[in-house]
Design an enzyme around this catalytic site. Structure first.
Site, PDB file in Angstrom:
ATOM      1  N   VAL A 131       0.867  -1.194   0.000  1.00  0.00           N
ATOM      2  CA  VAL A 131       0.000   0.000   0.000  1.00  0.00           C
ATOM      3  C   VAL A 131       0.892   1.229   0.000  1.00  0.00           C
ATOM      4  CG1 VAL A 131      -1.850   1.261   1.167  1.00  0.00           C
ATOM      5  CG2 VAL A 131      -1.702  -1.211   1.432  1.00  0.00           C
ATOM      6  N   GLY A 133       3.110   2.280  -2.168  1.00  0.00           N
ATOM      7  CA  GLY A 133       4.426   2.194  -2.822  1.00  0.00           C
ATOM      8  C   GLY A 133       5.546   2.564  -1.875  1.00  0.00           C
ATOM      9  N   LYS A 204      -6.285  -2.305  -1.239  1.00  0.00           N
ATOM     10  CA  LYS A 204      -5.401  -1.549  -0.340  1.00  0.00           C
ATOM     11  C   LYS A 204      -6.159  -1.120   0.911  1.00  0.00           C
ATOM     12  CE  LYS A 204      -2.375  -0.052  -4.081  1.00  0.00           C
ATOM     13  NZ  LYS A 204      -2.267   0.906  -5.184  1.00  0.00           N
TER      14      LYS A 204
HETATM   15  N1  LIG Z   1       5.387  -1.435 -10.333  1.00  0.00           N
HETATM   16  C1  LIG Z   1       5.065  -0.698  -9.294  1.00  0.00           C
HETATM   17  O1  LIG Z   1       5.215   0.530  -9.296  1.00  0.00           O
HETATM   18  C2  LIG Z   1       4.501  -1.358  -8.056  1.00  0.00           C
HETATM   19  C3  LIG Z   1       4.146  -0.557  -6.952  1.00  0.00           C
HETATM   20  C4  LIG Z   1       3.663  -1.174  -5.787  1.00  0.00           C
HETATM   21  C5  LIG Z   1       3.533  -2.548  -5.760  1.00  0.00           C
HETATM   22  N2  LIG Z   1       3.862  -3.283  -6.862  1.00  0.00           N
HETATM   23  C6  LIG Z   1       3.693  -4.717  -6.798  1.00  0.00           C
HETATM   24  O2  LIG Z   1       4.960  -5.338  -6.990  1.00  0.00           O
HETATM   25  C7  LIG Z   1       4.778  -6.611  -7.624  1.00  0.00           C
HETATM   26  C8  LIG Z   1       5.664  -6.656  -8.873  1.00  0.00           C
HETATM   27  O3  LIG Z   1       5.313  -5.600  -9.752  1.00  0.00           O
HETATM   28  P1  LIG Z   1       6.179  -5.293 -11.068  1.00  0.00           P
HETATM   29  O4  LIG Z   1       5.688  -3.985 -11.570  1.00  0.00           O
HETATM   30  O5  LIG Z   1       7.619  -5.472 -10.775  1.00  0.00           O
HETATM   31  O6  LIG Z   1       5.666  -6.463 -12.050  1.00  0.00           O
HETATM   32  P2  LIG Z   1       6.355  -6.944 -13.400  1.00  0.00           P
HETATM   33  O7  LIG Z   1       7.242  -5.893 -13.945  1.00  0.00           O
HETATM   34  O8  LIG Z   1       5.257  -7.469 -14.256  1.00  0.00           O
HETATM   35  O9  LIG Z   1       7.284  -8.179 -12.949  1.00  0.00           O
HETATM   36  C9  LIG Z   1       6.769  -9.437 -12.590  1.00  0.00           C
HETATM   37  C10 LIG Z   1       7.917 -10.416 -12.534  1.00  0.00           C
HETATM   38  O10 LIG Z   1       7.417 -11.677 -12.117  1.00  0.00           O
HETATM   39  C11 LIG Z   1       7.767 -12.688 -13.087  1.00  0.00           C
HETATM   40  N3  LIG Z   1       6.651 -13.625 -13.172  1.00  0.00           N
HETATM   41  C12 LIG Z   1       5.328 -13.336 -13.293  1.00  0.00           C
HETATM   42  N4  LIG Z   1       4.585 -14.469 -13.318  1.00  0.00           N
HETATM   43  C13 LIG Z   1       5.473 -15.492 -13.215  1.00  0.00           C
HETATM   44  C14 LIG Z   1       5.337 -16.909 -13.192  1.00  0.00           C
HETATM   45  N5  LIG Z   1       4.148 -17.520 -13.301  1.00  0.00           N
HETATM   46  N6  LIG Z   1       6.467 -17.657 -13.076  1.00  0.00           N
HETATM   47  C15 LIG Z   1       7.687 -17.067 -12.979  1.00  0.00           C
HETATM   48  N7  LIG Z   1       7.867 -15.733 -12.999  1.00  0.00           N
HETATM   49  C16 LIG Z   1       6.777 -14.953 -13.115  1.00  0.00           C
HETATM   50  C17 LIG Z   1       7.981 -11.955 -14.390  1.00  0.00           C
HETATM   51  O11 LIG Z   1       8.860 -12.705 -15.216  1.00  0.00           O
HETATM   52  P3  LIG Z   1       9.365 -12.155 -16.636  1.00  0.00           P
HETATM   53  O12 LIG Z   1      10.300 -11.012 -16.291  1.00  0.00           O
HETATM   54  O13 LIG Z   1      10.051 -13.288 -17.272  1.00  0.00           O
HETATM   55  O14 LIG Z   1       8.132 -11.683 -17.348  1.00  0.00           O
HETATM   56  C18 LIG Z   1       8.610 -10.651 -13.874  1.00  0.00           C
HETATM   57  O15 LIG Z   1       9.990 -10.814 -13.701  1.00  0.00           O
HETATM   58  C19 LIG Z   1       3.280  -6.720  -7.923  1.00  0.00           C
HETATM   59  O16 LIG Z   1       2.650  -7.419  -6.884  1.00  0.00           O
HETATM   60  C20 LIG Z   1       2.808  -5.272  -7.903  1.00  0.00           C
HETATM   61  O17 LIG Z   1       1.439  -5.122  -7.561  1.00  0.00           O
HETATM   62  C21 LIG Z   1       4.348  -2.725  -7.992  1.00  0.00           C
END
Ligand SMILES: NC(=O)c1ccc[n+]([C@@H]2O[C@H](COP(=O)([O-])OP(=O)(O)OC[C@H]3O[C@@H](n4cnc5c(N)ncnc54)[C@H](OP(=O)(O)O)[C@@H]3O)[C@@H](O)[C@H]2O)c1
Length: 430
Positions: A131, A133, A204
């Site tokens: 929640v 970020g 959240k």
């Molecule tokens: N981005 C933000 O600003 C932000 C802010 C707050 C919270 N979050 C949370 O942080 C978490 C990650 O976000 P993100 O933005 O980093 O997501 P992302 O860029 O989509 O990265 C997801 C990662 O997980 C891997 N992955 C997904 N499904 C998989 C599976 N079934 N088996 C193996 N690997 C798998 C992907 O592999 P590949 O690289 O090979 O595709 C990638 O490396 C989420 O829960 C999101 O809600 C994100």
């Protein structure tokens, strides 16, 4: 020289790569401040062929090796979604590894279950980044405000919708155009549904209720309205009346329950939340001893989110593994919603007597009007337009009944829209 603690990553996307960068950039600084040092030993990804900066970290597509590796003491889950995150996080905890996650869907849905598994295995599960970020909200509510009864939490916890509403307001854009801009700027997903329909905010809010009130609410049961109902007209009429529209999450102790909702609300333009622009987030927390506090900052982004994730990792490395927020959750219900002033927009056909019919129905439901205006556009003999009304305080249930009746009028040209007008906390308590 401090011992090197091994980390395993589930996911090496946006936030995962941000974490790798942050550990490397701030290594010395973290050692100076916390006397801990980390090495990322292994990362699980979906696509091994993707071009990525993996800094020599061993990659695989399943968690088997990471789980079998004794040197991996802390697992950081950055996959997103609940499948396979729930299974892999459970397995990590059961194999005696601490877990840090940024995954609000996982914590909103399975938080209690996973915290129990963590407690049973004498390890910790932390979720600061789920929640707000980069804003350190969770540990602040959990630890910094532990001496308070938290009476309410109100805020903007979704950067995507705040960016869309800012662009609608500042650049006079329609909803669809503002959404496109958010997607082009990387603040909205190609499929933005969960952000714009309020589901992300409800998840959240469910996590905030767990922390603030020790109560679990199923996020899908929280009354919720998305921003996709808004038009440019709503934004400009709100402005005319001295308000801004923001996507608000609100939870408050009320009549032995909780007043709980997620919706775009009108807030006075001098309210502290009114000036939270673009992708920023802000939360107002009211504690019975401390009064009102406001937390503001970047609610998303790879480095701000990695900052919150790494703070959890460091917390685990330096603190007692026995500290846990596995407290018994109270069973308290959602209360009757609090009466509030509302902004109402009614799309009408230009027919004689329509405005009179509307005001009669509102009167029959004891809804009194504080301001009203109408804009009619003529098109030959016919015409259509909008009636906009600001009500005095009204019970939302009564307003819904009146709007249901009005919606049945043959003179209506679309769905009525009703948006709550947020009070300033200080006013209520004086
Ligand atoms: N981005 C933000 O600003 C932000 C802010 C707050 C919270 N979050 C949370 O942080 C978490 C990650 O976000 P993100 O933005 O980093 O997501 P992302 O860029 O989509 O990265 C997801 C990662 O997980 C891997 N992955 C997904 N499904 C998989 C599976 N079934 N088996 C193996 N690997 C798998 C992907 O592999 P590949 O690289 O090979 O595709 C990638 O490396 C989420 O829960 C999101 O809600 C994100």
């Amino acid at each position: 020289m401090s011992e090197i603690i091994g980390i395993g990553l589930l996911g090496l996307g946006n936030v995962g790569s941000g974490l790798v960068e942050l550990i490397s950039t701030n290594r010395e600084h973290i050692q100076d401040r916390a006397d801990v040092n980390f090495k990322i030993l292994h990362a699980v990804v979906k696509d091994l062929n993707k071009v990525r900066q993996s800094n020599g970290i061993e990659l695989s597509t399943t968690p088997d090796k990471l789980l079998a590796e004794d040197d991996v003491k802390i697992v950081v889950e950055l996959l997103g979604g609940v499948d396979p995150a729930f299974e892999w996080v459970s397995k990590s905890l059961k194999s005696g590894k601490h877990v840090v996650t940024a995954n609000k869907s996982l914590i909103a849905e399975y938080g209690d279950e996973l915290l129990k598994i963590a407690a049973d295995n004498n390890v910790r599960l932390l979720y600061e980044a789920s929640v707000g970020g980069g804003i350190p909200l969770i540990r602040t509510i959990q630890d910094g405000l532990i001496a308070n009864e938290i009476e309410s939490v109100t805020g903007i916890v979704n950067g995507t919708t705040n960016y869309i509403l800012t662009k609608m307001e500042e650049e006079n854009l329609g909803y669809a155009e503002a959404l496109k801009l958010a997607q082009a700027a990387g603040f909205a997903e190609p499929d933005p549904t969960l952000d714009v329909n309020g589901a992300d905010v409800a998840q959240k809010l469910s996590i905030l209720c767990r922390l603030a009130f020790s109560t679990h609410y199923d996020s899908t049961k929280i009354p919720c309205q998305g921003v996709d109902i808004l038009t440019q007209d709503d934004i400009s009429v709100a402005e005319e009346f001295g308000y801004r529209i923001k996507m608000i999450a609100h939870a408050e102790i009320l009549n032995g329950g909780h007043d709980l909702w997620v919706e775009p609300a009108l807030i006075p333009s001098d309210h502290p939340l009114a000036n939270v622009r673009n992708e920023n987030n802000a939360l107002l927390v009211y504690g019975n001893a401390v009064g009102e506090l406001m937390f503001y900052g970047k609610g998303a982004g790879r480095l701000p989110t990695a900052s919150a994730v790494l703070s959890d990792v460091i917390e685990i490395a330096i603190a007692s593994p026995l500290h846990t927020d596995m407290v018994e959750r109270k069973r308290i219900g959602i209360s009757e919603l609090r009466s509030s002033n509302f902004y109402v927009r009614l799309p009408i056909l230009d027919k004689p007597g329509v405005i009179g019919k509307i005001t009669t129905v509102l009167g029959e439901h004891q809804i009194s009007i504080s301001h009203a205006s109408a804009a009619i556009r003529k098109n030959g003999d016919s015409g259509f337009g909008q009636v906009r009304i600001i009500t005095h305080a009204v019970d939302p249930a009564k307003l819904n009944l009146a709007l249901k009746e009005i919606k049945g009028f043959p003179e209506m040209s679309g769905e009525p829209v009703a948006l709550r007008i947020l009070e300033v906390n200080g006013d209520r308590r004086n």
